[in-house]
Design an enzyme around this catalytic site. Structure first.
Site, mmCIF file in Angstrom:
data_model
loop_
_atom_site.group_PDB
_atom_site.id
_atom_site.type_symbol
_atom_site.label_atom_id
_atom_site.label_comp_id
_atom_site.label_asym_id
_atom_site.label_seq_id
_atom_site.Cartn_x
_atom_site.Cartn_y
_atom_site.Cartn_z
ATOM 1 N N HIS A 42 13.030 -28.656 -48.404
ATOM 2 C CA HIS A 42 13.358 -28.863 -46.990
ATOM 3 C C HIS A 42 12.151 -28.597 -46.089
ATOM 4 C CE1 HIS A 42 17.183 -29.093 -44.310
ATOM 5 N NE2 HIS A 42 16.174 -29.824 -43.816
ATOM 6 N N ASP A 69 21.632 -22.232 -51.664
ATOM 7 C CA ASP A 69 21.698 -22.625 -50.256
ATOM 8 C C ASP A 69 23.089 -22.319 -49.711
ATOM 9 O OD1 ASP A 69 21.470 -23.791 -47.784
ATOM 10 O OD2 ASP A 69 20.699 -25.704 -48.506
ATOM 11 N N GLN A 70 23.139 -21.425 -48.726
ATOM 12 C CA GLN A 70 24.381 -21.177 -47.989
ATOM 13 C C GLN A 70 25.376 -20.314 -48.774
ATOM 14 O OE1 GLN A 70 24.875 -24.277 -45.185
ATOM 15 N NE2 GLN A 70 27.092 -24.149 -45.145
ATOM 16 N N ASP A 126 19.183 -18.659 -48.796
ATOM 17 C CA ASP A 126 18.466 -18.825 -47.530
ATOM 18 C C ASP A 126 19.299 -18.350 -46.338
ATOM 19 O OD1 ASP A 126 20.290 -20.909 -47.713
ATOM 20 O OD2 ASP A 126 18.883 -22.489 -47.156
ATOM 21 N N HIS A 127 20.601 -18.355 -46.458
ATOM 22 C CA HIS A 127 21.509 -17.873 -45.420
ATOM 23 C C HIS A 127 22.914 -17.891 -46.003
ATOM 24 C CE1 HIS A 127 22.632 -22.095 -44.903
ATOM 25 N NE2 HIS A 127 21.340 -22.366 -44.809
ATOM 26 N N CYS A 163 18.571 -23.654 -42.879
ATOM 27 C CA CYS A 163 17.697 -23.989 -44.007
ATOM 28 C C CYS A 163 16.211 -23.964 -43.680
ATOM 29 C CB CYS A 163 18.074 -25.369 -44.552
ATOM 30 S SG CYS A 163 19.782 -25.485 -45.120
#
Length: 485
Positions: free
Chosen positions: A102, A11-12, A304-305, A51
């Protein structure tokens, strides 16, 4: 026998935080190994870089226009007819997710047979005074239950005092390393290897919450980076540096010029979290070998990003700049049955919705008609053929609500509330230092990309296009009407 699938997400994580790409600081030996024996994608993007909408693209294989999530909005039910784990389960796969989903409600299986859940800190789940049917956090987070059983009933994931959205404040993890959420995610994933149905192929989604803040790496990993010289983040000639100087006090701010010492400490912790994840991925890969399934398991790694962490004085995600929207992406097939070219790189522009058709094709499972992503396997085999010209991304973000189109070589940005445009030559200027939108020599290129945005937004419910022109100032929504009704 059909191949097993190990899908690893973080994540991130920024696209450039792989040492195989020449990052000057971060070390990722296990991910580098997967890339050297697999396929590395150099132009992978998150079309909606936060997310929830990013995961909607992964789960459904659809564009944001179709899955309906064009910004970040909690508590919108997930009711999609087709999902990646659901289609694999119907095809005979034993499906398991460990870590972050999420989705809403939090315990929605979304097609999995089982979920061992840790979404991190979600504000709507922590509200103890809600009168709705939403489950409280300690009822829907499996890691928190495990932590309290292991470390003591009084422990919580907030004990460090770090905000879950601060990209500028960091400190080391305070408990033994094996209690860190990253280690727990791999421990639970390995336990699935033990208790899975051996008569079925498996789909395991190992989904890490880190390196998303809080920036809390174990001490040993923080020590690896805290004293290193950090390169200055890129600051474009288009950045309002005066405003940035005024915005460096709030630790959760998305824009501001923070003290260099604090920023370097945060970046050290961020890189440390990535190396910590990399080591734990090595542990998971070793477990696959111990259980005798490594050679028949397709491995896909991505995020995801990204995380801006100071690029152009911005932080976090949701913006269309490379640090936020561009992601790492690696596919590995240890068996060699899919005909990959090991160690190859792919420059074609791809996005998260391409994951579902790729993995379904690899598993010999039919692709639902609603899936809009493209199968990446031909690219992995080095096959020539037509490919998409560009991707369209967007994110509702208040006054910074934005849209972008890119082919990985150029990128056009349109901010829907102000009408501001930007144009970057990513080939010559990968750090987006120079905005070319005002260059008369680039007028034709600017118009070409503008027309592509117009085509993507035509007939959208927000009314962004009228009589073939972009219209600024229309109210931006986080979810299109068909997903909230």
């Amino acid at each position: 026998m059909k191949p097993n699938i190990l899908f690893i997400t973080v994540d991130q994580m920024r696209w450039d935080c792989l040492s195989i790409l020449g990052h000057p600081v971060v070390e990722t030996p296990n991910l580098d190994r997967l890339a050297r024996s697999g396929v590395l994608f150099r132009s992978a993007y998150s079309a909606t870089p936060s997310c929830i909408p990013a995961r909607a693209a992964i789960f459904t294989g659809m564009s944001q226009r179709s899955h309906g999530r064009v910004g970040y909005k909690d508590c919108v039910p997930w009711t999609y007819q087709h999902t990646l784990p659901g289609e694999l389960a119907l095809a005979g796969y034993h499906t398991q997710c460990v870590g972050k989903m999420h989705v809403y409600p939090a315990r929605n299986l979304c097609g999995f047979h089982n979920v061992v859940l840790h979404d991190g800190y979600l504000h709507h789940n922590r509200d103890k005074y809600k009168t709705t049917t939403n489950a409280h956090f300690d009822q829907c987070d499996d890691y928190l239950q495990w932590l309290r059983q292991t470390a003591g009933a009084g422990y919580d994931i907030t004990d460090l005092g770090l905000d879950c959205n601060s990209s500028t404040v960091a400190r080391p993890w305070h408990l033994p390393e094996h209690m860190h959420p990253t280690n727990w995610t791999v421990t639970q994933s390995i336990d699935f290897m033990r208790r899975r149905d051996p008569s079925k192929p498996f789909f395991l989604w190992t989904s890490f919450v880190r390196p998303h803040s809080p920036l809390d790496p174990p001490q040993a990993y923080f020590d690896m980076y805290k004293d290193l010289e950090m390169p200055d983040p890129p600051i474009g000639d288009w950045v309002d540096t005066v405003s940035a100087e005024l915005g460096g006090n709030d630790p959760t701010a998305i824009f501001g010029q923070f003290p260099k010492r604090r920023l370097n400490r945060a970046r050290a912790a961020y890189y440390a979290l990535i190396t910590h994840i990399d080591d734990q991925i090595g542990r998971l890969l070793n477990a696959l070998q111990e259980y005798g399934v490594y050679n028949n398991t397709i491995i896909l790694f991505t995020s995801d990003h990204g995380e801006l962490i100071g690029d152009h004085h911005y932080f976090r995600k949701g913006l269309p700049y490379e640090g936020s929207a561009k992601i790492p992406f690696v596919i590995n097939d240890p068996s060699g049955k899919l005909g990959f070219q090991p160690g190859s790189e792919v420059n074609e522009v791809i996005e998260l919705r391409d994951i579902m058709p790729t993995l379904l094709t690899a598993a010999q499972v039919p692709i639902p008609q609603k899936v809009e992503g493209l199968d990446l396997l031909p690219l992995c085999r080095g096959e020539s053929g037509s490919w998409r010209e560009y991707i369209h991304g967007e994110h509702t973000y208040g006054s910074l609500s934005n849209h972008y189109v890119t082919d990985g070589k150029e990128k056009y940005l349109w901010f829907s509330q102000t009408g501001e445009e930007q144009l970057f030559n990513l080939t010559d200027d990968p750090q987006e230092l120079t905005d070319l939108s005002g260059d008369p020599m680039k007028a034709s290129r600017l118009d070409l990309w503008r027309q592509r945005i117009i085509a993507e937004l035509d007939r959208r419910e927000e009314g962004y296009v009228e009589e073939g022109r972009l219209v600024a100032g229309r109210p931006a929504v986080a979810c299109l009407s068909h997903v909230v009704t």
